[in-house]
Write an enzyme that holds these catalytic residues in place. Structure first.
Site, PDB file in Angstrom:
ATOM      1  N   THR A 167       0.824  -1.024  -0.204  1.00  0.00           N
ATOM      2  CA  THR A 167      -0.279  -0.068  -0.197  1.00  0.00           C
ATOM      3  C   THR A 167       0.653   1.138   0.016  1.00  0.00           C
ATOM      4  O   THR A 167       1.635   0.558   0.525  1.00  0.00           O
ATOM      5  CB  THR A 167      -0.823  -0.148   0.965  1.00  0.00           C
ATOM      6  OG1 THR A 167      -1.801  -1.495   1.190  1.00  0.00           O
ATOM      7  CG2 THR A 167      -1.615   1.378   1.696  1.00  0.00           C
ATOM      8  N   ARG A 183     -36.927   4.158  -1.106  1.00  0.00           N
ATOM      9  CA  ARG A 183     -37.956   3.640  -1.874  1.00  0.00           C
ATOM     10  C   ARG A 183     -39.402   2.854  -2.298  1.00  0.00           C
ATOM     11  O   ARG A 183     -39.328   2.570  -0.894  1.00  0.00           O
ATOM     12  CB  ARG A 183     -37.160   2.952  -2.653  1.00  0.00           C
ATOM     13  CG  ARG A 183     -37.261   1.669  -3.658  1.00  0.00           C
ATOM     14  CD  ARG A 183     -37.068   1.922  -5.096  1.00  0.00           C
ATOM     15  NE  ARG A 183     -37.426   0.758  -5.966  1.00  0.00           N
ATOM     16  CZ  ARG A 183     -37.848   1.609  -7.050  1.00  0.00           C
ATOM     17  NH1 ARG A 183     -38.029   2.265  -7.696  1.00  0.00           N
ATOM     18  NH2 ARG A 183     -37.845   0.338  -7.536  1.00  0.00           N
ATOM     19  N   HIS A 205     -30.800  -2.447  -2.571  1.00  0.00           N
ATOM     20  CA  HIS A 205     -30.986  -1.297  -3.175  1.00  0.00           C
ATOM     21  C   HIS A 205     -31.891  -2.005  -4.396  1.00  0.00           C
ATOM     22  O   HIS A 205     -32.172  -1.292  -5.262  1.00  0.00           O
ATOM     23  CB  HIS A 205     -29.747  -0.591  -4.044  1.00  0.00           C
ATOM     24  CG  HIS A 205     -29.482   0.126  -2.612  1.00  0.00           C
ATOM     25  ND1 HIS A 205     -29.079   0.071  -1.325  1.00  0.00           N
ATOM     26  CD2 HIS A 205     -29.146   1.549  -2.740  1.00  0.00           C
ATOM     27  CE1 HIS A 205     -28.505   1.385  -0.699  1.00  0.00           C
ATOM     28  NE2 HIS A 205     -28.448   2.449  -1.794  1.00  0.00           N
ATOM     29  N   GLU A 247      -3.265  -7.634   6.240  1.00  0.00           N
ATOM     30  CA  GLU A 247      -2.572  -7.985   7.319  1.00  0.00           C
ATOM     31  C   GLU A 247      -3.028  -8.941   7.769  1.00  0.00           C
ATOM     32  O   GLU A 247      -3.853  -9.387   8.919  1.00  0.00           O
ATOM     33  CB  GLU A 247      -3.258  -6.637   8.458  1.00  0.00           C
ATOM     34  CG  GLU A 247      -2.818  -4.913   7.393  1.00  0.00           C
ATOM     35  CD  GLU A 247      -2.562  -4.300   8.644  1.00  0.00           C
ATOM     36  OE1 GLU A 247      -2.520  -4.898   9.580  1.00  0.00           O
ATOM     37  OE2 GLU A 247      -2.779  -2.599   7.910  1.00  0.00           O
ATOM     38  N   THR A 305      -5.283 -12.993   6.507  1.00  0.00           N
ATOM     39  CA  THR A 305      -6.589 -12.958   5.849  1.00  0.00           C
ATOM     40  C   THR A 305      -7.578 -13.780   7.160  1.00  0.00           C
ATOM     41  O   THR A 305      -6.563 -13.841   8.240  1.00  0.00           O
ATOM     42  CB  THR A 305      -6.644 -14.277   4.408  1.00  0.00           C
ATOM     43  OG1 THR A 305      -6.057 -15.633   5.326  1.00  0.00           O
ATOM     44  CG2 THR A 305      -6.258 -13.847   3.671  1.00  0.00           C
TER      45      THR A 305
HETATM   46  C1  LIG Z   1      -5.059  -4.270  -1.563  1.00  0.00           C
HETATM   47  C2  LIG Z   1      -4.318  -4.720  -0.819  1.00  0.00           C
HETATM   48  C3  LIG Z   1      -3.586  -4.232   0.424  1.00  0.00           C
HETATM   49  C4  LIG Z   1      -1.964  -4.464   0.813  1.00  0.00           C
HETATM   50  N1  LIG Z   1      -1.442  -4.143   1.744  1.00  0.00           N
HETATM   51  C5  LIG Z   1      -0.515  -4.431   2.047  1.00  0.00           C
HETATM   52  C6  LIG Z   1       1.001  -3.761   2.098  1.00  0.00           C
HETATM   53  O1  LIG Z   1       1.021  -2.779   2.890  1.00  0.00           O
HETATM   54  N2  LIG Z   1       2.448  -4.573   3.042  1.00  0.00           N
HETATM   55  C7  LIG Z   1       2.342  -5.485   2.737  1.00  0.00           C
HETATM   56  O2  LIG Z   1       3.240  -6.733   3.479  1.00  0.00           O
HETATM   57  N3  LIG Z   1       1.319  -6.312   2.397  1.00  0.00           N
HETATM   58  C8  LIG Z   1       0.185  -6.047   1.469  1.00  0.00           C
HETATM   59  N4  LIG Z   1      -0.427  -6.833   1.464  1.00  0.00           N
HETATM   60  C9  LIG Z   1      -0.453  -8.137   1.344  1.00  0.00           C
HETATM   61  C10 LIG Z   1      -1.565  -9.034   2.298  1.00  0.00           C
HETATM   62  O3  LIG Z   1      -1.180  -9.278   2.895  1.00  0.00           O
HETATM   63  C11 LIG Z   1      -1.443  -9.927   1.114  1.00  0.00           C
HETATM   64  O4  LIG Z   1      -2.220 -10.349   0.155  1.00  0.00           O
HETATM   65  C12 LIG Z   1      -2.226 -11.258   3.450  1.00  0.00           C
HETATM   66  O5  LIG Z   1      -1.438 -11.371   3.526  1.00  0.00           O
HETATM   67  C13 LIG Z   1      -2.552 -12.758   2.155  1.00  0.00           C
HETATM   68  O6  LIG Z   1      -1.156 -12.740   1.342  1.00  0.00           O
HETATM   69  P1  LIG Z   1      -1.402 -13.691  -0.410  1.00  0.00           P
HETATM   70  O7  LIG Z   1      -2.314 -12.541  -0.881  1.00  0.00           O
HETATM   71  O8  LIG Z   1      -0.149 -13.994  -0.741  1.00  0.00           O
HETATM   72  O9  LIG Z   1      -2.715 -14.895   0.014  1.00  0.00           O
HETATM   73  P2  LIG Z   1      -1.629 -16.447   0.256  1.00  0.00           P
HETATM   74  O10 LIG Z   1      -1.037 -16.504   1.820  1.00  0.00           O
HETATM   75  O11 LIG Z   1      -1.290 -16.905  -1.009  1.00  0.00           O
HETATM   76  O12 LIG Z   1      -3.591 -17.311   0.535  1.00  0.00           O
HETATM   77  C14 LIG Z   1      -4.358 -17.461   0.184  1.00  0.00           C
HETATM   78  C15 LIG Z   1      -5.415 -18.616   0.575  1.00  0.00           C
HETATM   79  O13 LIG Z   1      -4.944 -19.697   1.559  1.00  0.00           O
HETATM   80  C16 LIG Z   1      -5.198 -19.496   2.662  1.00  0.00           C
HETATM   81  N5  LIG Z   1      -4.480 -19.343   3.568  1.00  0.00           N
HETATM   82  C17 LIG Z   1      -2.657 -19.884   3.565  1.00  0.00           C
HETATM   83  N6  LIG Z   1      -1.728 -20.664   4.334  1.00  0.00           N
HETATM   84  C18 LIG Z   1      -3.145 -21.049   4.926  1.00  0.00           C
HETATM   85  C19 LIG Z   1      -2.878 -22.002   6.089  1.00  0.00           C
HETATM   86  N7  LIG Z   1      -2.243 -22.065   6.650  1.00  0.00           N
HETATM   87  N8  LIG Z   1      -4.208 -22.434   6.622  1.00  0.00           N
HETATM   88  C20 LIG Z   1      -5.222 -22.181   6.133  1.00  0.00           C
HETATM   89  N9  LIG Z   1      -5.530 -21.224   5.101  1.00  0.00           N
HETATM   90  C21 LIG Z   1      -4.482 -20.586   4.312  1.00  0.00           C
HETATM   91  C22 LIG Z   1      -5.516 -18.084   2.822  1.00  0.00           C
HETATM   92  O14 LIG Z   1      -6.344 -17.616   4.123  1.00  0.00           O
HETATM   93  C23 LIG Z   1      -6.393 -17.663   1.371  1.00  0.00           C
HETATM   94  O15 LIG Z   1      -7.484 -18.379   1.460  1.00  0.00           O
HETATM   95  C24 LIG Z   1      -1.996  -6.310   0.511  1.00  0.00           C
HETATM   96  C25 LIG Z   1      -2.949  -6.645  -0.176  1.00  0.00           C
HETATM   97  C26 LIG Z   1      -3.976  -6.118  -0.670  1.00  0.00           C
HETATM   98  C27 LIG Z   1      -4.890  -6.833  -1.385  1.00  0.00           C
END
Ligand SMILES: Cc1cc2nc3c(=O)[nH]c(=O)nc-3n(C[C@H](O)[C@H](O)[C@H](O)COP(=O)(O)OP(=O)(O)OC[C@H]3O[C@@H](n4cnc5c(N)ncnc54)[C@H](O)[C@@H]3O)c2cc1C
Length: 379
Positions: free
Chosen positions: A158, A268, A338, A363, A365
């Site tokens: 971000t 509405r 809506h 931060e 999931t």
């Molecule tokens: C708009 C946006 C802003 C962001 N800003 C920042 C930022 O400023 N700084 C920063 O560092 N990051 C940032 N992020 C990253 C964000 O923190 C990550 O996208 C998030 O932590 C998930 O990581 P991933 O996308 O690699 O998903 P993955 O880790 O690949 O997860 C994919 C899926 O698998 C699940 N999963 C993974 N491991 C497990 C497990 N052990 N058990 C069960 N389920 C699991 C997850 O819950 C998810 O449903 C941002 C993301 C977005 C979309």
């Protein structure tokens, strides 16, 4: 126990609400459509003290409590989550990491500029292959005399394409696992540092999300933040605070979607009367109001504990998990209330529906929050 806000806190809420209604609301859809972050808003946010919200006054900040910080993020996000997320990344991730882990010299060198909005902050833990499993960080920092040389990349950061000051995590000792990850401050303009193009996102489209590349990026050893090997552990402390701000972001957006639905349900008319007179719609509104209230209380409870100096790992995750999922449910029902008008961009709930999804992902999931909570309650 006292559930009342102080007079100052009520004034703060009114001030931020007034600012958001006047300076942000008229432009929200334009910024969203253009995927434009309103950089011209930063001096105004700084004037209101929002760029240094939780930075102490002696370092140029506003010295707000965590409760007050939650009020700020909630009120801004009630109007536009993109600006809420901008503030959350700048304040509780970048500035707060410097504040909790930095030396006195680093704090006085870096925080006044961030707090005054002269510089914008970003924080990078996530990488292409290290998301939920942030311990899988691949970016490296190799010591070379008075320098560290960084190589690697960060994803989904971000504020990345416009920030000036970055806190980034990199591996300094591969053998030591999570205890071999360190935090570094890198300023834009450092040779070998570059940010990628802004991501084209589902929601929070005005917020700037981009990648970062580090190619033989040489920085002074004085830019190590905290002790070598403490970067991952400090990141978890930073996230304890950050997750409270994402909970506040969720509560704010849910509140915005709910208020729009309440208004619409009274206006509405179908079958000769306002749809608010149908019990099916009333029950949706009642559930929305109840869930938002519960989410807000959990968020404030975590903020209160944080303010008192307690460890809030469980409470932050509880607040973030619940509030994020409430925001998704509330925005979903807001579109439903809506009808077809919820599906078009002339009404604000269409945007809330897209924006809230970030709250169950960023931060950590929802699955990761459940893991954190389970670990805490099974200890
Ligand atoms: C708009 C946006 C802003 C962001 N800003 C920042 C930022 O400023 N700084 C920063 O560092 N990051 C940032 N992020 C990253 C964000 O923190 C990550 O996208 C998030 O932590 C998930 O990581 P991933 O996308 O690699 O998903 P993955 O880790 O690949 O997860 C994919 C899926 O698998 C699940 N999963 C993974 N491991 C497990 C497990 N052990 N058990 C069960 N389920 C699991 C997850 O819950 C998810 O449903 C941002 C993301 C977005 C979309």
């Amino acid at each position: 126990m006292n559930f009342d806000f102080s007079e100052e806190q009520n004034i703060l809420r009114e001030t931020v609400r007034g600012f958001a209604e006047t300076e942000i609301a008229p432009h929200v859809m334009k910024w969203d459509e253009a995927q434009y972050f309103p950089i011209e808003l930063v001096p105004k946010l700084a004037e209101l003290g929002m760029m240094g919200a939780i930075v102490p006054q002696e370092l140029g900040g506003s010295g707000l409590s965590y409760i007050e910080y939650v009020i700020v993020i909630e009120e801004i996000s009630r109007v536009d989550g993109s600006i809420g997320l901008f503030l959350a990344a700048h304040n509780s991730l970048c500035a707060n990491h410097i504040f909790i882990a930095g030396t006195e010299e680093q704090k006085s060198r870096l925080l006044p500029d961030l707090a005054a909005g002269r510089k914008i902050g970003a924080w990078g833990l996530t990488e292409a292959g290290a998301g939920s499993d942030a311990g899988g960080t691949q970016t490296t920092a190799v010591r070379d005399g008075k320098f560290y040389v960084l190589n690697g990349s960060k994803n989904f950061i971000t504020n990345a394409s416009m920030a000036d000051t970055f806190v980034l995590m990199a591996v300094t000792d591969r053998e030591a696992g999570n205890k071999g990850i360190s935090a570094f401050v890198i300023e834009r303009g450092t040779a070998g540092f570059s940010s990628g193009k802004k991501e084209n996102k589902l929601g929070l489209r005005a917020s700037d999300t981009a990648s970062i590349t580090l190619e033989d990026c040489r920085i002074s050893k004085d830019n190590l933040l905290g002790q070598e090997g403490r970067g991952f552990i400090d990141s978890l402390r930073v996230l304890d605070g950050g997750r409270i701000s994402i909970a506040a972001l969720a509560v704010g957006m849910a509140q915005g979607a709910y208020e729009a639905s309440l208004r619409y349900a009274k206006e509405r008319k179908q079958f000769g009367r306002p749809i608010a007179e149908f019990q099916a719609i009333q029950f949706k509104l009642a559930d929305m109001a109840t869930e938002i209230e519960a989410a807000r209380l959990l968020t404030l409870k975590a903020a209160d504990l944080k303010q008192k100096g307690a460890r809030t790992t469980k409470e932050s995750s509880v607040a973030k998990l619940f509030s994020g999922e409430v925001a998704v449910r509330v925005a979903n029902e807001a579109v439903q209330i809506h009808g077809g008008y919820g599906f078009i961009k002339d009404f604000p709930v269409e945007k809330f529906y897209r924006d809230v999804k970030l709250c169950t992902i960023g931060e950590g999931t929802s699955e990761i929050q459940r893991m954190v909570i389970a670990r805490q309650i099974l200890r």
